[in-house]
Design a protein around this motif. Structure first.
Motif, PDB file in Angstrom:
ATOM      1  N   PRO A 167      23.214  40.218  69.976  1.00  0.00           N
ATOM      2  CA  PRO A 167      24.659  40.220  70.218  1.00  0.00           C
ATOM      3  C   PRO A 167      25.461  39.519  69.114  1.00  0.00           C
ATOM      4  N   ILE A 168      24.929  38.444  68.560  1.00  0.00           N
ATOM      5  CA  ILE A 168      25.631  37.764  67.461  1.00  0.00           C
ATOM      6  C   ILE A 168      25.721  38.686  66.258  1.00  0.00           C
ATOM      7  N   THR A 169      24.638  39.394  65.960  1.00  0.00           N
ATOM      8  CA  THR A 169      24.631  40.325  64.830  1.00  0.00           C
ATOM      9  C   THR A 169      25.615  41.465  65.043  1.00  0.00           C
ATOM     10  N   SER A 170      25.641  42.037  66.243  1.00  0.00           N
ATOM     11  CA  SER A 170      26.576  43.145  66.496  1.00  0.00           C
ATOM     12  C   SER A 170      28.023  42.655  66.468  1.00  0.00           C
ATOM     13  N   LEU A 171      28.287  41.446  66.945  1.00  0.00           N
ATOM     14  CA  LEU A 171      29.635  40.880  66.868  1.00  0.00           C
ATOM     15  C   LEU A 171      30.046  40.688  65.417  1.00  0.00           C
ATOM     16  N   PHE A 172      29.123  40.179  64.607  1.00  0.00           N
ATOM     17  CA  PHE A 172      29.406  39.988  63.186  1.00  0.00           C
ATOM     18  C   PHE A 172      29.683  41.323  62.501  1.00  0.00           C
ATOM     19  N   LYS A 173      28.907  42.345  62.837  1.00  0.00           N
ATOM     20  CA  LYS A 173      29.124  43.672  62.242  1.00  0.00           C
ATOM     21  C   LYS A 173      30.484  44.241  62.629  1.00  0.00           C
ATOM     22  N   ARG A 174      30.886  44.016  63.897  1.00  0.00           N
ATOM     23  CA  ARG A 174      32.204  44.493  64.332  1.00  0.00           C
ATOM     24  C   ARG A 174      33.321  43.772  63.612  1.00  0.00           C
ATOM     25  N   ILE A 175      33.192  42.474  63.435  1.00  0.00           N
ATOM     26  CA  ILE A 175      34.227  41.691  62.747  1.00  0.00           C
ATOM     27  C   ILE A 175      34.328  42.098  61.292  1.00  0.00           C
ATOM     28  N   ARG A 178      35.905  45.659  60.710  1.00  0.00           N
ATOM     29  CA  ARG A 178      37.352  45.829  60.915  1.00  0.00           C
ATOM     30  C   ARG A 178      38.147  45.654  59.632  1.00  0.00           C
TER      31      ARG A 178
END
Length: 179
Positions: A167-175, A178
């Protein structure tokens, strides 16, 4: 060369070369069986992830996300090394368990450490203090438990990789995506 036209699509290269050999030797009556798909490919690739059980499931997940697994193992390894030291030290200090150690050697060690501590501006230890002995004992116990720590880290790595690092990796990828 027309050999790719003569080659049956379900035979492997080895079977095709054997087929050519039999044809050259005029042994066309020999029947060759096709090689199974599972022999040609890894045992993990032909099954969906839901069907895999035990360590094969984790091996498949590791192949798809090796960075998450390596990071989670490294983080767990460091956590299991750092967190127990103060816990063991507090246990040794509060219970009053005395590690058998020659008092003369302890006094000499405290004298040496007191010079270093005073040099850096801290207050020296009392003569006969067992604080450093308890700290060294805590460190030694954590190091002695290394096989247990590694086994625990290996067992906790899949869960940590999927539930924390993923989840941390996917959050970082989303940020990052953008911008």
């Amino acid at each position: 060369m027309l050999s790719h036209i003569l080659r049956p699509p379900f035979y492997s290269t080895t079977s095709f070369l054997t087929f050519k050999y039999f044809k050259q030797k005029n042994l066309t009556s020999v029947k060759l069986k096709p090689i199974s798909h599972t022999i040609l490919h890894s045992p993990f690739s032909s099954y969906p992830e839901q069907q895999l059980k035990g360590w094969r499931k984790h091996a498949s997940q590791f192949r798809s996300k090796p960075a998450s697994y390596i990071i989670s193992f490294a983080a767990l390894h460091e956590l299991t090394a750092i967190v127990p030291i103060p816990i063991i030290y507090i246990f040794l200090s509060t219970t009053g368990i005395e590690i058998p150690f020659p008092q003369q050697v302890l006094d000499e060690g405290n004298k040496f450490i007191n010079r270093v501590v005073v040099y850096y501006g801290y207050s020296p230890f009392e003569n006969g203090s067992r604080k450093l002995l308890n700290l060294a004992t805590s460190y030694a116990i954590v190091k002695a438990l290394m096989p247990v720590r590694i086994a625990a880290c290996v067992m906790m790595t899949p869960w940590t990789a999927e539930k924390v690092i993923g989840p941390i990796t996917s959050l970082f990828k989303r940020i990052v995506g953008r911008k």
